[in-house]
Design an enzyme around this catalytic site. Structure first.
Site, PDB file in Angstrom:
ATOM      1  N   ASN A   7       0.876  -1.168   0.000  1.00 13.21           N
ATOM      2  CA  ASN A   7       0.000   0.000   0.000  1.00 13.21           C
ATOM      3  C   ASN A   7       0.912   1.217   0.000  1.00 13.21           C
ATOM      4  O   ASN A   7       1.521   1.552   1.018  1.00 13.21           O
ATOM      5  CB  ASN A   7      -0.911  -0.012   1.227  1.00 13.21           C
ATOM      6  CG  ASN A   7      -1.848   1.182   1.261  1.00 13.21           C
ATOM      7  OD1 ASN A   7      -1.495   2.289   0.871  1.00 13.21           O
ATOM      8  ND2 ASN A   7      -3.061   0.971   1.760  1.00 13.21           N
ATOM      9  N   GLU A  34      -3.922   1.741  -2.888  1.00 13.41           N
ATOM     10  CA  GLU A  34      -4.007   3.186  -2.641  1.00 13.41           C
ATOM     11  C   GLU A  34      -3.081   3.971  -3.572  1.00 13.41           C
ATOM     12  O   GLU A  34      -2.332   4.841  -3.139  1.00 13.41           O
ATOM     13  CB  GLU A  34      -3.729   3.527  -1.176  1.00 13.41           C
ATOM     14  CG  GLU A  34      -4.932   3.327  -0.276  1.00 13.41           C
ATOM     15  CD  GLU A  34      -4.869   4.154   0.996  1.00 13.41           C
ATOM     16  OE1 GLU A  34      -5.493   5.237   1.021  1.00 13.41           O
ATOM     17  OE2 GLU A  34      -4.220   3.712   1.956  1.00 13.41           O
ATOM     18  N   ASP A 146      -3.887  -5.004   1.061  1.00  6.51           N
ATOM     19  CA  ASP A 146      -4.180  -4.383   2.352  1.00  6.51           C
ATOM     20  C   ASP A 146      -5.568  -4.861   2.746  1.00  6.51           C
ATOM     21  O   ASP A 146      -6.573  -4.402   2.208  1.00  6.51           O
ATOM     22  CB  ASP A 146      -4.132  -2.861   2.210  1.00  6.51           C
ATOM     23  CG  ASP A 146      -4.516  -2.134   3.486  1.00  6.51           C
ATOM     24  OD1 ASP A 146      -4.876  -2.803   4.470  1.00  6.51           O
ATOM     25  OD2 ASP A 146      -4.477  -0.890   3.480  1.00  6.51           O
ATOM     26  N   ASN A 148      -6.997  -4.611   5.744  1.00 11.96           N
ATOM     27  CA  ASN A 148      -7.630  -3.829   6.810  1.00 11.96           C
ATOM     28  C   ASN A 148      -8.295  -4.728   7.854  1.00 11.96           C
ATOM     29  O   ASN A 148      -9.326  -4.386   8.437  1.00 11.96           O
ATOM     30  CB  ASN A 148      -8.623  -2.819   6.231  1.00 11.96           C
ATOM     31  CG  ASN A 148      -7.954  -1.483   5.927  1.00 11.96           C
ATOM     32  OD1 ASN A 148      -7.207  -0.957   6.747  1.00 11.96           O
ATOM     33  ND2 ASN A 148      -8.216  -0.941   4.750  1.00 11.96           N
ATOM     34  N   ASP A 218      -1.435  -6.185   6.058  1.00 13.63           N
ATOM     35  CA  ASP A 218      -1.042  -6.434   4.662  1.00 13.63           C
ATOM     36  C   ASP A 218      -0.643  -7.902   4.559  1.00 13.63           C
ATOM     37  O   ASP A 218       0.316  -8.355   5.196  1.00 13.63           O
ATOM     38  CB  ASP A 218       0.117  -5.525   4.277  1.00 13.63           C
ATOM     39  CG  ASP A 218      -0.249  -4.055   4.441  1.00 13.63           C
ATOM     40  OD1 ASP A 218      -0.792  -3.483   3.483  1.00 13.63           O
ATOM     41  OD2 ASP A 218      -0.023  -3.511   5.548  1.00 13.63           O
ATOM     42  N   ASP A 247       2.701   4.699   5.161  1.00 18.88           N
ATOM     43  CA  ASP A 247       2.549   4.143   6.500  1.00 18.88           C
ATOM     44  C   ASP A 247       2.543   2.612   6.491  1.00 18.88           C
ATOM     45  O   ASP A 247       2.537   1.987   7.553  1.00 18.88           O
ATOM     46  CB  ASP A 247       1.308   4.694   7.213  1.00 18.88           C
ATOM     47  CG  ASP A 247       0.066   4.730   6.347  1.00 18.88           C
ATOM     48  OD1 ASP A 247       0.147   4.403   5.140  1.00 18.88           O
ATOM     49  OD2 ASP A 247      -1.004   5.112   6.853  1.00 18.88           O
ATOM     50  N   HIS A 248       2.571   2.011   5.304  1.00 15.60           N
ATOM     51  CA  HIS A 248       2.637   0.553   5.155  1.00 15.60           C
ATOM     52  C   HIS A 248       4.016   0.118   4.663  1.00 15.60           C
ATOM     53  O   HIS A 248       4.694   0.863   3.961  1.00 15.60           O
ATOM     54  CB  HIS A 248       1.617   0.061   4.124  1.00 15.60           C
ATOM     55  CG  HIS A 248       0.192   0.274   4.505  1.00 15.60           C
ATOM     56  ND1 HIS A 248      -0.631  -0.750   4.918  1.00 15.60           N
ATOM     57  CD2 HIS A 248      -0.567   1.390   4.520  1.00 15.60           C
ATOM     58  CE1 HIS A 248      -1.842  -0.268   5.164  1.00 15.60           C
ATOM     59  NE2 HIS A 248      -1.826   1.027   4.932  1.00 15.60           N
TER      60      HIS A 248
END
Length: 257
Positions: A7, A34, A146, A148, A218, A247-248
């Site tokens: 991501n 993303e 990802d 989530n 992830d 941030d991933h």
């Protein structure tokens, strides 16, 4: 074949980092989430110059997914979940060297009990039906992205906080994830590693990365046919330490040829 998921949290911002990471890590196939780019703005020429063909499904500002392949043809591309009416660009699938790749950017869900949470559960149910069909047609299947969803207590820093009523760890979300595994999929990381604290996402705030206060959301899932072909699996934390990072961090799996 080394297959990764990342991501990038805006490909417009992270393209230089992606190109650097592709050169350093040299994955054969990558699923991106993303990307946050409309299709006409996707940097396929720049990625081709870096040695990667690409297929993509994007939209302005939000979401967006892509599959990249190094020196390999990308075939039989499916954009979006078949039969599921969804304006958000969250799913893409393609076949690379006989391996079917399904790349997902699963709905976040905002908070338990909200409309976005209900949408997440509907979306996951649609994915379940899609993957059941994909497995019938493609025994060599890798589902990555990802998700989530943090699958269990090992994938969160504090299970008392990330509990049955919390978004990303709620009972219904984890049950939906388990239903996907029950189709005949295996969490690649857990085939080789049982440790806790192996995270792939860290908030930008409160020095979360330095303190390793993250989540493992992830994932790289492999079909039963590929289970014994998994040689290595991991999370490459290096790009998360770079300046202006996503941030991933990329999650990856290496399969026997």
């Amino acid at each position: 074949m080394k297959i990764a998921s990342w991501n990038v949290n805006s490909l417009n911002v992270r393209l230089p980092q992606l190109v650097q990471w592709l050169g350093d890590f040299a994955p054969d196939v990558v699923g991106l989430q993303e990307t946050k780019l409309e299709d006409h703005r996707f940097p396929d020429d720049a990625l081709l110059e870096a040695g990667y063909r690409s297929v993509f499904h994007g939209q302005k500002t939000y979401n967006g997914v892509a599959i990249l392949a190094r020196d390999r043809a990308i075939k039989d591309v499916q954009v979006a979940i078949p039969g599921f009416d969804d304006a958000q660009a969250r799913a893409i699938a393609a076949t690379v060297d006989g391996v079917r790749i399904v790349n997902l950017y699963v709905v976040n869900g905002q908070d338990v009990g909200t409309e976005k949470y209900a949408y997440k559960l509907r979306w996951l149910e649609a994915v379940h039906g899609w993957l059941a069909d994909e497995l019938r047609r493609h025994p060599k299947l890798v589902v990555l992205g990802d998700f989530n969803i943090a699958p269990d207590h090992r994938d969160v820093p504090d299970a008392a906080v990330w509990n049955d009523g919390h978004i990303l760890t709620s009972r219904a979300e984890r049950a939906a994830y388990q239903r996907l595994l029950a189709l005949g999929l295996h969490d690649g990381l857990r085939l080789h590693h049982q440790d806790d604290g192996l995270f792939s996402w860290w908030d930008y705030r409160q020095a979360a990365f330095r303190r390793n206060l993250g989540l493992r959301i992830d994932l790289t899932l492999v079909s039963e046919t590929l289970k014994d072909a998994v040689l290595e699996v991991g999370i490459d934390k290096t790009p998360r330490s770079w300046e202006r990072p996503s941030d991933h961090a990329p999650a990856w799996v290496r399969l026997r040829a």
